[in-house]
Design a protein around this motif. Structure first.
Motif, short mmCIF file in Angstrom:
data_model
loop_
_atom_site.label_atom_id
_atom_site.label_comp_id
_atom_site.label_asym_id
_atom_site.label_seq_id
_atom_site.Cartn_x
_atom_site.Cartn_y
_atom_site.Cartn_z
N GLY A 1 44.35 11.10 5.27
CA GLY A 1 43.65 11.20 3.98
C GLY A 1 42.14 11.08 4.14
N PRO A 2 41.42 11.14 3.01
CA PRO A 2 39.95 11.11 3.06
C PRO A 2 39.38 9.85 3.71
CG PRO A 2 40.72 11.76 0.89
CD PRO A 2 41.92 11.30 1.64
N VAL A 3 38.41 10.05 4.59
CA VAL A 3 37.70 8.94 5.25
C VAL A 3 36.23 9.06 4.87
CG1 VAL A 3 37.01 7.95 7.48
CG2 VAL A 3 39.35 8.84 7.17
N SER A 4 35.74 8.07 4.12
CA SER A 4 34.35 8.12 3.65
C SER A 4 33.40 7.58 4.71
CB SER A 4 34.18 7.29 2.37
OG SER A 4 34.81 7.90 1.29
N ALA A 5 32.36 8.37 4.99
CA ALA A 5 31.30 7.95 5.92
C ALA A 5 29.98 8.16 5.18
CB ALA A 5 31.34 8.78 7.19
N GLU A 6 29.14 7.12 5.17
CA GLU A 6 27.96 7.13 4.30
C GLU A 6 26.69 7.55 5.03
OE1 GLU A 6 27.97 3.81 1.69
OE2 GLU A 6 25.91 4.11 1.02
N VAL A 7 25.88 8.36 4.34
CA VAL A 7 24.56 8.74 4.87
C VAL A 7 23.64 7.52 4.81
CG1 VAL A 7 24.81 11.15 4.12
CG2 VAL A 7 23.71 9.49 2.60
N VAL A 8 22.56 7.58 5.60
CA VAL A 8 21.64 6.43 5.60
C VAL A 8 20.22 6.83 5.20
CG1 VAL A 8 22.96 5.04 7.23
CG2 VAL A 8 21.26 6.63 8.11
N ALA A 9 19.97 8.14 5.05
CA ALA A 9 18.63 8.59 4.63
C ALA A 9 18.48 8.44 3.12
CB ALA A 9 18.42 10.05 5.02
N LEU A 10 17.25 8.48 2.64
CA LEU A 10 17.01 8.36 1.20
C LEU A 10 16.52 9.67 0.59
CD1 LEU A 10 15.31 4.83 1.12
CD2 LEU A 10 17.67 5.42 0.55
N ASP A 11 16.02 10.61 1.41
CA ASP A 11 15.52 11.88 0.87
C ASP A 11 16.57 12.98 1.03
OD1 ASP A 11 14.70 11.66 3.84
OD2 ASP A 11 14.56 13.81 3.41
N PHE A 12 16.48 13.99 0.15
CA PHE A 12 17.50 15.04 0.09
C PHE A 12 17.69 15.78 1.43
CE2 PHE A 12 18.04 19.71 -0.67
CZ PHE A 12 19.42 19.70 -0.84
N GLU A 13 16.59 16.26 2.05
CA GLU A 13 16.74 17.09 3.25
C GLU A 13 17.46 16.33 4.38
OE1 GLU A 13 13.91 17.06 1.51
OE2 GLU A 13 13.86 19.15 0.81
N THR A 14 17.02 15.08 4.61
CA THR A 14 17.63 14.31 5.70
C THR A 14 19.07 13.91 5.34
OG1 THR A 14 15.41 13.37 5.92
CG2 THR A 14 17.09 12.52 7.40
N MET A 15 19.27 13.56 4.07
CA MET A 15 20.62 13.20 3.62
C MET A 15 21.58 14.37 3.84
SD MET A 15 21.20 11.47 -0.09
CE MET A 15 20.16 10.07 -0.31
N LEU A 16 21.12 15.58 3.51
CA LEU A 16 21.96 16.76 3.66
C LEU A 16 22.29 17.00 5.14
CD1 LEU A 16 23.35 19.17 2.29
CD2 LEU A 16 21.19 20.43 2.46
N ALA A 17 21.27 16.85 6.00
CA ALA A 17 21.50 17.04 7.44
C ALA A 17 22.48 15.98 7.96
CB ALA A 17 20.17 16.96 8.20
N GLU A 18 22.32 14.75 7.52
CA GLU A 18 23.25 13.69 7.94
C GLU A 18 24.66 13.99 7.43
OE1 GLU A 18 20.25 9.79 7.98
OE2 GLU A 18 21.72 10.02 6.39
#
Ligand code: E4P
Length: 217
Positions: free
Chosen positions: A52-69
Motif C-alpha cells: 500500500g501507499p508509503v508516504s515520504a516527505e519533502v524537506v524543501a520549502l520552495d516549489f521548484e525544489t519541492m517538486l524535484a524532491e
C-alpha cells in the motif's frame, strides 16, 4: 478504515504486517531522523515490505525544489505517496505531482479550509493532525468530522488520513466519523486489542481448563 503505520521502524512494520494490520506507512522528517537511516534507503526497504501507499516527505520549502524532491521520492517505488506541507508551495507541488500521476499526501492540516484547498489541488490524501490540535485544547476529532462533511458535500475523492493519533480511542472515533485512513504509531495499534474483561475472561477459562484437564491436541 485503512490502517497506516506511522513509523520507519522496519521490525515494527514487519510485525504488524504479519497480522494484516498494515495497509500503508507514513513517515515524516522527524520519524526518518529517529530511524537514523538515509531517507531513500529506509523508504525503499519499507516499500519492499508494504504494497500500500508509503508516504515520504519533502524537506524543501520552495516549489521548484519541492517538486524535484517529490519526483526523486516518487522514483523509489510505485507505491510512494509524496508528502508535502500545507503551504502554497506545497499545494502547487501537490497539483503538479498529481497531474503527473503521483500520489500526494498533504500534511500538517489543521483546518477545514486547508483540507478544502488540498482537495482542489488534487491531493490523494489529506492529513489532519488530531493529537496536535488536542494538545492546544482544540478538538481534533471535530476537524475530522468537518472535513468528512465538506468532502461528502462535494464528492471530493481526496482520502481523509487521520494523523497525529495518540490513543486507541482516537482510532475508533475516527472509524465512527468515517475517516478513510488512520495512521498511528505501532503501540497505539497494538493497544487496540487490549480489554481488561478479555484478560479476566481468559484467566477464568484457563483456570477451568486446568481444573478439568481439557486437552485438544
Ligand atoms: C503522520 O503523517 C504525521 O506525520 C504524524 O501522525 C504526526 O504525529 P505526531 O503529532 O505524534 O508527531
Amino acid at each position: 478504515m485503512k490502517f497506516f503505520v506511522d513509523t520507519a521502524d522496519i521490525d515494527q512494520i514487519k510485525e504488524l504486517h504479519a497480522y494484516g494490520m498494515v495497509d500503508g506507512v507514513t513517515t515524516n522528517p522527524s520519524i526518518i531522523a529517529k530511524s537514523g537511516r538515509d531517507i531513500i534507503e529506509v523508504t525503499k526497504e519499507i516499500c519492499s515490505i508494504v504494497d500500500g501507499p508509503v508516504s515520504a516527505e519533502v524537506v524543501a520549502l520552495d516549489f521548484e525544489t519541492m517538486l524535484a524532491e517529490g519526483r526523486k521520492l516518487a522514483k523509489i517505488a510505485d507505491n510512494i505517496a509524496v508528502k508535502v506541507p500545507l503551504t502554497w508551495a506545497g499545494l502547487q507541488t501537490c497539483k503538479a505531482l498529481s497531474d503527473e500521476g503521483t500520489m500526494v499526501n498533504v500534511t500538517l492540516c489543521f483546518s477545514a479550509n486547508q483540507a478544502l484547498l488540498a482537495a482542489k489541488a488534487g491531493a490523494t490524501f489529506i492529513s489532519p493532525f488530531i493529537g496536535r490540535l488536542d494538545d492546544i485544547n482544540l478538538d481534533g476529532l471535530e476537524l475530522i468530522e468537518d472535513i468528512r462533511t465538506i468532502y461528502d458535500n462535494y464528492g471530493y475523492d481526496t482520502q481523509i488520513l487521520a494523523a497525529s493519533i495518540r490513543s486507541a480511542n482516537h482510532m475508533s472515533d475516527c472509524a465512527k466519523i468515517g475517516a478513510d485512513v488512520a495512521t498511528a504509531p505501532p503501540a497505539v495499534i497494538k493497544a487496540m486489542a487490549n480489554h481488561i474483561l478479555t484478560d479476566k475472561g481468559l484467566a477464568g477459562f484457563m483456570a477451568d481448563v486446568e481444573k478439568a484437564g481439557i486437552k485438544i491436541l
